[in-house]
Design a protein around this motif. Structure first.
Motif, PDB file in Angstrom:
ATOM      1  N   GLU A 110     -17.948  -5.044  -2.258  1.00 29.55           N
ATOM      2  CA  GLU A 110     -19.186  -4.109  -2.457  1.00 29.55           C
ATOM      3  C   GLU A 110     -20.372  -4.876  -2.458  1.00 29.55           C
ATOM      4  N   SER A 111     -20.328  -5.850  -3.302  1.00 34.74           N
ATOM      5  CA  SER A 111     -21.630  -6.514  -3.507  1.00 34.74           C
ATOM      6  C   SER A 111     -22.086  -7.305  -2.115  1.00 34.74           C
ATOM      7  N   TRP A 112     -20.972  -7.793  -1.121  1.00 33.24           N
ATOM      8  CA  TRP A 112     -21.655  -8.293   0.028  1.00 33.24           C
ATOM      9  C   TRP A 112     -22.337  -7.172   0.772  1.00 33.24           C
ATOM     10  N   SER A 113     -21.696  -5.968   0.909  1.00 31.61           N
ATOM     11  CA  SER A 113     -22.361  -4.829   1.379  1.00 31.61           C
ATOM     12  C   SER A 113     -23.904  -4.686   0.953  1.00 31.61           C
ATOM     13  N   LEU A 114     -23.890  -4.568  -0.367  1.00 36.94           N
ATOM     14  CA  LEU A 114     -25.243  -4.590  -0.893  1.00 36.94           C
ATOM     15  C   LEU A 114     -26.301  -5.624  -0.312  1.00 36.94           C
ATOM     16  N   VAL A 115     -25.754  -6.857  -0.298  1.00 36.05           N
ATOM     17  CA  VAL A 115     -26.606  -7.957  -0.093  1.00 36.05           C
ATOM     18  C   VAL A 115     -27.027  -8.123   1.592  1.00 36.05           C
ATOM     19  N   TYR A 116     -25.960  -7.611   2.274  1.00 33.35           N
ATOM     20  CA  TYR A 116     -26.276  -7.354   3.755  1.00 33.35           C
ATOM     21  C   TYR A 116     -27.237  -6.143   4.072  1.00 33.35           C
ATOM     22  N   GLN A 130     -24.553 -15.144  18.064  1.00 35.65           N
ATOM     23  CA  GLN A 130     -23.171 -14.733  17.550  1.00 35.65           C
ATOM     24  C   GLN A 130     -22.608 -15.886  16.512  1.00 35.65           C
ATOM     25  N   SER A 131     -22.681 -17.182  16.746  1.00 39.42           N
ATOM     26  CA  SER A 131     -22.026 -17.747  15.876  1.00 39.42           C
ATOM     27  C   SER A 131     -22.913 -18.084  14.451  1.00 39.42           C
ATOM     28  N   ASP A 132     -24.055 -17.972  14.922  1.00 39.12           N
ATOM     29  CA  ASP A 132     -25.126 -18.194  13.580  1.00 39.12           C
ATOM     30  C   ASP A 132     -24.685 -16.938  12.672  1.00 39.12           C
ATOM     31  N   VAL A 133     -24.804 -15.931  13.307  1.00 42.35           N
ATOM     32  CA  VAL A 133     -24.446 -14.670  12.193  1.00 42.35           C
ATOM     33  C   VAL A 133     -22.939 -14.798  11.344  1.00 42.35           C
ATOM     34  N   ALA A 134     -21.936 -15.335  12.382  1.00 51.01           N
ATOM     35  CA  ALA A 134     -20.722 -15.713  11.549  1.00 51.01           C
ATOM     36  C   ALA A 134     -20.869 -16.645  10.691  1.00 51.01           C
ATOM     37  N   SER A 287     -12.956   4.884  13.411  1.00 49.00           N
ATOM     38  CA  SER A 287     -12.261   4.440  14.732  1.00 49.00           C
ATOM     39  C   SER A 287     -13.412   4.574  15.937  1.00 49.00           C
ATOM     40  N   SER A 288     -14.717   4.955  15.201  1.00 49.44           N
ATOM     41  CA  SER A 288     -15.579   5.311  16.376  1.00 49.44           C
ATOM     42  C   SER A 288     -16.778   4.316  16.153  1.00 49.44           C
ATOM     43  N   ILE A 289     -16.615   3.358  15.131  1.00 52.93           N
ATOM     44  CA  ILE A 289     -17.768   2.498  15.032  1.00 52.93           C
ATOM     45  C   ILE A 289     -17.666   1.069  15.498  1.00 52.93           C
ATOM     46  N   VAL A 290     -16.948   0.244  14.666  1.00 54.85           N
ATOM     47  CA  VAL A 290     -16.682  -1.279  14.922  1.00 54.85           C
ATOM     48  C   VAL A 290     -16.100  -1.559  16.145  1.00 54.85           C
ATOM     49  N   ILE A 291     -14.991  -0.876  16.716  1.00 58.77           N
ATOM     50  CA  ILE A 291     -14.020  -0.899  17.667  1.00 58.77           C
ATOM     51  C   ILE A 291     -14.898  -0.662  19.069  1.00 58.77           C
ATOM     52  N   ASN A 306      -9.919 -10.876  18.130  1.00 58.87           N
ATOM     53  CA  ASN A 306     -10.627 -11.252  16.893  1.00 58.87           C
ATOM     54  C   ASN A 306     -10.644 -10.396  15.799  1.00 58.87           C
ATOM     55  N   ALA A 307      -9.839  -9.175  16.036  1.00 58.36           N
ATOM     56  CA  ALA A 307      -9.888  -8.135  15.098  1.00 58.36           C
ATOM     57  C   ALA A 307      -9.443  -8.444  13.823  1.00 58.36           C
ATOM     58  N   GLY A 308     -10.375  -8.268  12.966  1.00 55.30           N
ATOM     59  CA  GLY A 308      -9.916  -8.776  11.453  1.00 55.30           C
ATOM     60  C   GLY A 308     -11.217  -8.468  10.606  1.00 55.30           C
ATOM     61  N   PHE A 309     -10.995  -8.522   9.481  1.00 57.59           N
ATOM     62  CA  PHE A 309     -11.673  -7.900   8.416  1.00 57.59           C
ATOM     63  C   PHE A 309     -13.214  -8.601   8.729  1.00 57.59           C
ATOM     64  N   GLY A 310     -13.574  -9.797   9.273  1.00 53.79           N
ATOM     65  CA  GLY A 310     -14.854 -10.298   9.203  1.00 53.79           C
ATOM     66  C   GLY A 310     -15.561  -9.676  10.242  1.00 53.79           C
ATOM     67  N   MET A 311     -15.089  -9.021  11.080  1.00 55.95           N
ATOM     68  CA  MET A 311     -15.913  -8.121  12.246  1.00 55.95           C
ATOM     69  C   MET A 311     -16.913  -7.386  11.470  1.00 55.95           C
ATOM     70  N   ALA A 312     -16.811  -6.886  10.704  1.00 56.89           N
ATOM     71  CA  ALA A 312     -18.013  -6.054   9.938  1.00 56.89           C
ATOM     72  C   ALA A 312     -19.124  -6.836   9.513  1.00 56.89           C
ATOM     73  N   PHE A 313     -18.863  -7.988   8.920  1.00 56.89           N
ATOM     74  CA  PHE A 313     -19.737  -8.819   8.469  1.00 56.89           C
ATOM     75  C   PHE A 313     -20.407  -9.929   9.388  1.00 56.89           C
ATOM     76  N   GLN A 314     -19.336 -10.437  10.393  1.00 56.73           N
ATOM     77  CA  GLN A 314     -19.650 -11.506  10.968  1.00 56.73           C
ATOM     78  C   GLN A 314     -20.137 -11.066  12.243  1.00 56.73           C
ATOM     79  N   THR A 315     -19.861  -9.830  12.981  1.00 57.88           N
ATOM     80  CA  THR A 315     -19.913  -9.586  14.161  1.00 57.88           C
ATOM     81  C   THR A 315     -21.090  -8.401  14.332  1.00 57.88           C
TER      82      THR A 315
END
Ligand code: PHE
Ligand code: NA
Length: 517
Positions: A110-116, A130-134, A287-291, A306-315
């Motif tokens: 939750e705190s990551w979301s707020l910071v982002y 892309q790699s900078d963001v990751a 299912s209509s946003i990240v994928i 690359n499907a993983g938790f990181g997609m939301a914050f890293q991609t």
């Protein structure tokens, strides 16, 4: 003093939907679906919703309202009132503890979301590759680096978000209702805007790197039903796990919320509405946003790998940049704002069982209950925050967020139908109800749900090497031995300290057999 209760039916439904709709809908569901074969995942998922999800919702809502009649507001007391044996009281302790264990890392995300959200507003990601963001994310969770100049930034914002939760919780149910009434409509609005973007992206993602990228590939992959994997227990386990997590069942949270419903008020329609609202947000918006957006720019193959938790914050922050500076900032606010609202309405729910218990047991007031809850969450959360890079997070999530939910759900289903008694239970479900639940559910709740739960539990106990059920079964039929996977519960429980011995005890020829496949 009048009994504490929900202010309105709308408030109750939004709070319950807010409890269910959470990070799981947007972060966990798409990843589970992709990792388990897309269209092959959807069928078991929907079956689990109907045969385990809905029944458990009905069990938990009615158990909660039943407990409330006797002024019980947490599972130790609620379950104690339903079964005469003392053991149920101790089983009920799970329903407080799991909430604190999960909320400890849930509030961290939750705190990551707020910071982002802040970084999106301030344009931190502008012009980043892309790699900078990751890398930005990995250095954020490395607590010794900072992106805003605040030392221990990640820990700072974690504590800030915890404090916000404590503050709202100390206002009681009214505070929770208020947050749900603001947060849920905004969440749905933000989600719909992003989903429309995802659904209309089409082939627009023709980036130079991935000229064939097409958002529709992602959607087709998710929504083309495939029947071949229906016989694969791995997919069923994943589907059941997702249904539990997303509906917030098996944790004692729903019982606690339901304990504040008045005795003659409907629960059947409310429970089903909140459940379906969660499914709409998960299956349609989730299912209509990240994928599709990731598939539209990077291609389906990239998503599958690359499907993983990181997609939301890293991609996502990188992909938003493709829409221009202003749209990127706007989309970032929508996406991370949505995650934040999804998160906070769930973490508030996880605070209430502890507070209800301390009030019933020791007469603690709201302030004391909320602060002690926050302190406990902090103590439990710090190891995952400080040791994030070492995988502590995943291990912790597995025990707190998966294993204990299944065990608790199994026990409460048995208590409800077989100890309390299905006839009494069925009456509780239907008392004051605004809809008629089909009679078939009486049978399902009594037999099918506990049986399925037992199967899920047993399969988790003996998960075979690399989750390859079919190959492992044929290996045994060929005279080989059953090689447990590292993720199997038996191995997990016996593993600590014995890892090496167990590893060498595994029959190498069995592994060769399984690996040849
Ligand atoms: N259902 C929430 C989600 O989907 C998680 C949750 C579990 C919340 C249990 C409360 C209790 O993210
Ligand atoms: Na959910």
């Amino acid at each position: 003093m009048p009994k504490e209760a929900w202010g309105s039916r709308l408030g109750l439904i939004l709070a319950m939907a807010g409890n269910a709709v959470g990070l799981g809908n947007f972060l966990r569901f798409p990843v589970q679906a992709v990792q388990n074969g897309g269209g092959a995942f959807i069928i078991p998922y929907l079956i689990c919703f109907l045969l385990m999800g809905i029944p458990l919702l009905l069990i938990e809502w009615s158990s909660g309202r039943f407990g409330g009649k006797f002024n019980n507001h947490s599972t130790p007391y609620i379950m104690d009132g339903m079964g005469k044996a003392k053991i149920w009281k101790y089983v009920g302790v799970f329903g407080i503890f799991t909430n604190i264990a999960v909320v400890a890392y849930y509030t961290y995300i939750e705190s990551w979301s707020l910071v982002y959200v802040l970084h999106a507003v301030f344009g931190t990601f502008e012009g980043m590759s892309q790699s900078d963001v990751a890398t930005f994310f990995t250095s954020y969770v490395d607590i010794f680096t900072t992106s805003t100049g605040i030392p221990f930034e990640a820990v700072f914002f974690y504590i800030l978000v915890l404090a916000l939760n404590i503050f709202i919780l100390s206002k009681g149910l009214g505070g929770i209702e208020k947050v749900a009434k603001i947060g849920m409509p905004l969440l749905i609005l933000f989600g719909v805007i992003l989903a429309v973007r995802g659904l209309t992206l089409g082939e627009s993602g023709k980036s130079e790197l991935f000229p064939d990228a097409n958002a529709w590939d992602g959607l087709n992959f998710l929504w083309t039903p495939q029947f071949d994997s229906l016989s694969n227990p791995k997919v069923w386990l994943a589907a059941a796990g997702q249904i539990f997590f997303t509906l917030s069942v098996g944790m004692g949270t729903i019982q606690c919320y339901a304990a504040y419903i008045k005795a003659n008020e409907d629960i059947a329609l409310n429970a089903v509405s909140a459940g379906f609202m969660n499914e709409f947000v998960e299956v349609v918006l989730g299912s209509s946003i990240v994928i599709p957006i990731a598939a539209g720019y990077l291609g389906l193959d990239w998503v599958l790998e690359n499907a993983g938790f990181g997609m939301a914050f890293q991609t996502m922050p990188f992909l938003f940049q493709q829409w221009g500076e202003v749209a990127a900032a706007f989309s970032g606010v929508l996406w991370f704002g949505l995650l934040f609202f999804a998160g906070i309405t769930s973490s508030l729910a996880m605070g209430t069982p502890w507070m209800g218990f301390m009030k019933d047991e020791f007469g603690w007031g709201k302030k004391r209950g909320a602060w002690s809850f926050g302190a406990l969450a902090l103590i439990m959360g710090l190891p995952t925050v400080l040791l994030y890079q070492y995988g502590v997070f995943d291990e912790y999530d597995y025990w707190a967020g998966t294993v204990s939910l299944v065990v608790f759900a199994l026990l409460e289903a048995v208590l409800f139908s077989w100890v309390f008694g299905i006839n009494k239970g069925w009456n509780e479900i239907n008392e004051g109800s605004d809809i008629k639940i089909p009679q078939a559910y009486k049978f399902i709740i009594k037999y099918i749900t506990p049986l399925l739960l037992l199967m899920v539990f047993l399969s988790a106990l003996i998960t075979p090497y690399q989750n390859e059920w079919m190959d492992s079964i044929s290996n045994v039929l060929n005279g080989g031995t059953w090689v447990l996977d590292n993720s199997s519960l038996i191995k997990n429980i016996t593993n600590y300290g014995l890892k090496e011995q167990l590893q060498s005890a595994i029959n190498q020829s069995d592994i060769d057999f399984l690996e040849k496949k």
